[in-house]
Design a protein around this motif. Structure first.
Motif, PDB file in Angstrom:
ATOM      1  N   SER A  60       0.701  -1.410  -0.157  1.00 53.04           N
ATOM      2  CA  SER A  60       0.129  -0.395  -0.346  1.00 53.04           C
ATOM      3  C   SER A  60       0.888   1.188  -0.067  1.00 53.04           C
ATOM      4  N   LEU A  61       0.450   2.061  -0.548  1.00 51.29           N
ATOM      5  CA  LEU A  61       0.943   3.777  -0.566  1.00 51.29           C
ATOM      6  C   LEU A  61       0.554   4.988   0.218  1.00 51.29           C
ATOM      7  N   THR A  62       0.577   5.438   1.120  1.00 50.47           N
ATOM      8  CA  THR A  62       0.362   6.317   1.808  1.00 50.47           C
ATOM      9  C   THR A  62       0.809   7.589   1.477  1.00 50.47           C
ATOM     10  N   ILE A  63      -0.086   8.533   0.328  1.00 53.59           N
ATOM     11  CA  ILE A  63       0.810  10.346   0.115  1.00 53.59           C
ATOM     12  C   ILE A  63       0.494  11.368   0.537  1.00 53.59           C
ATOM     13  N   ASN A  64       0.967  11.720   1.626  1.00 56.78           N
ATOM     14  CA  ASN A  64       1.073  12.911   2.536  1.00 56.78           C
ATOM     15  C   ASN A  64       1.006  14.123   2.211  1.00 56.78           C
ATOM     16  N   PHE A  65      -0.255  14.782   2.043  1.00 54.23           N
ATOM     17  CA  PHE A  65       0.458  16.269   1.294  1.00 54.23           C
ATOM     18  C   PHE A  65       0.547  17.265   1.744  1.00 54.23           C
TER      19      PHE A  65
END
Length: 534
Positions: free
Chosen positions: A484-489
């Motif tokens: 899984s990949l979490t993207i923090n903006f």
């Protein structure tokens, strides 16, 4: 002696007086009390006014103490409200005034601990620690950061305006596509009727031709049966009596069977009619040939040909074993995968129809009339297929635009510009790819790409849902979970990947800068007033 005692008392009084004076700051507004205790913000000042009898009420209302006991380095109130400027209370809070910068609240335990926590040094007023005033430098850093945020905020506003225009344009495109689809669907319906009308007489003509082929095959099969059965009858009829006897069948070595004689006596008894001792050619065909020998009997000529074929295969297998030119030619000439039209002789259906006919059997072609019907049907099918593609292309365009319109791209559609955009980030041995609202991937310098996940959902906290995106259902880790990949903006002036990491096995995290995340405009003086007026 008395003089020494007097001096000692005087010095103690002066120390307490000076200590208490350090616990208060001058009023900054007309109408305020002359001094307020050190370590409180303006928002708490109203609580720190002595009453008419010079008493201070603990903010929780639990107790009253003389006002001069505020900030006396002894914790009197249960809520620690009497010691905002000292470390006497373990859970107290001290407000750094930070003149010229933004006030900051710290734990009272950090007051006078010889460590500079406030940029103005106000937390070390009585420790002897000389703290430089860095509020001007901190303000400058904050101003530069606010400048980045504000420029990002301006770009975000442009993105929102552009997104609104883009969505309006997409909605117009959907309206146009609906009109086109209605028109093209009507054309398709018309072409379907034309195709069906053309296929009906074509089917009838093909059925007629197929029946002719069937009859031709049956005729040929019957001729082969008559010829082969006659040859077999003559070979089995060893005494040329015009009849095949029980003994002659057993003696026949041309019949496949479990022993050297070809068949067993038991088998022959089962075949032979019990009331007959000999069979003429007609009886032989009825009782023996069609049911028993048709698939097994080989004439002398057939056996000789099998022997010759076997010798030829063996010779060819030893000839030019390393010369593959013929194989290549054969491969080039192989047209088994070619998509022949239905009326072509090499179309699989037509090949199957003629399967049981030898090459020397002449198969009459279709009549000109039947061929015209096939040509008309082929043309109708081609036009229908082309129109189907036109409609399908329009439907694909519509589905694609509808996905963009319905996609959750932020409360103000600020992330719309990222749709269908991909970003790469090189880190050591890997290149990471992030395609917004689509997928994430990891690729080594040499090797295949690994799927880190597909678009899942916005996963930020309730108060800032659109600060984080989650991609799930990636390639499964060996002996582990799906990747899984979490993207923090975070707020930035341009769209780019800042960093990547793998804090847990197969769970990747990416920091991504974008103006879309700049959801606040900052004014330094306003921020300071907010802190001071809270």
């Amino acid at each position: 002696m008395l003089r020494s005692l007097f001096l000692s008392i005087l010095l103690s009084f002066l120390f307490v007086t000076l200590f208490n004076e350090n616990q208060f700051v001058a009023a900054s507004k007309p109408g305020e009390m002359p001094y307020r205790p050190l370590g409180i913000g303006l928002e708490s000042a109203p609580f720190y006014k002595p009453d008419s009898s010079g008493m201070f009420s603990c903010i929780d209302g639990s107790k009253k103490i003389p006002f001069d006991q505020v900030n006396d380095d002894y914790c009197d109130c249960a809520d620690s409200s009497d010691e905002p400027g000292t470390a006497a209370c373990s859970d107290g809070r001290f407000v750094c005034a930070n003149h010229g910068y933004i006030p900051v609240t710290i734990l009272s335990s950090r007051v006078n601990d010889h460590l500079c926590d406030c940029c103005d040094g106000s937390d070390e007023y009585n420790s002897g620690k000389q703290c430089p005033n860095t509020c001007v430098e901190e303000r400058q850093k904050q101003m530069e950061q606010f400048k980045v945020f504000n420029e990002g905020y301006s770009k975000r506003q442009e993105l929102i305006k552009q997104a609104k225009k883009d969505l309006e344009e997409k909605k117009k495109q959907l309206e146009e596509l609906d009109k086109k689809l209605t028109a093209e669907s009507a054309k398709l319906e018309t072409l379907l009727k034309v195709k069906e009308e053309a296929e009906a007489p074509e089917r009838e003509a093909k059925d007629k031709y197929d029946q002719m082929i069937k009859e031709l095959k049956e005729k040929h099969a019957n001729e082969v049966m008559i010829k082969k059965s006659e040859e077999a009858f003559k070979e089995i009829d060893s005494d040329s009596s015009g009849g095949v006897s029980f003994e002659e069948l057993i003696a026949c070595t041309s019949i496949d069977g479990p022993n050297q004689c070809g068949v067993s006596e038991t088998e022959v008894k089962e075949w032979f009619p019990i009331d007959l001792t000999s069979l003429d050619i007609d009886g032989f065909r009825e009782f023996i040939w069609k049911e028993k020998l048709d698939k097994h009997f080989k004439t002398a000529a057939e056996k000789q040909q099998e022997t010759l074929d076997g010798q030829k295969i063996e010779e060819e297998s030893h000839k030019d074993e390393f010369d593959d030119s013929k194989t290549n030619e054969d491969e080039n000439e192989d047209d088994s995968d070619y998509d022949f039209p239905e009326d072509h002789p090499k179309h699989p259906d037509n090949v199957a129809k003629l399967k049981d006919l030898p090459k020397d059997v002449e198969v009459p072609p279709m009549s000109d009339e039947a061929q015209k019907l096939i040509d008309v049907a082929n043309e109708a099918r081609a036009k229908f297929k082309d129109q189907e593609k036109v409609k399908q292309d329009l439907e694909n365009q519509k589905n694609d635009i509808e996905r963009d319109v319905e996609l959750d791209v932020g409360p103000e559609k600020e992330f719309l510009h990222l749709v269908k955009q991909c970003f790469d980030y090189k880190e050591k041995e890997y290149t990471y790819t992030f395609c917004a609202f689509d997928r994430g991937a990891q690729k080594p310098k040499s090797g295949s790409e690994t799927n880190l996940g597909r678009w899942g959902e916005w996963s930020g906290p309730a108060h800032n849902k659109y600060s984080q995106m989650k991609l799930t259902r990636g390639q499964r880790c060996w002996n582990g979970p799906d990747r899984s990949l979490t993207i923090n903006f975070e707020c930035g002036q341009e769209d780019k990947i800042l960093s990547t990491s793998e804090p847990s096995m197969c769970e990747y995290v990416m920091q991504f800068s974008t103006p879309a995340a700049c959801n606040k405009q900052y004014d330094f003086d306003h921020e300071r007033r907010v802190h001071e007026d809270l």
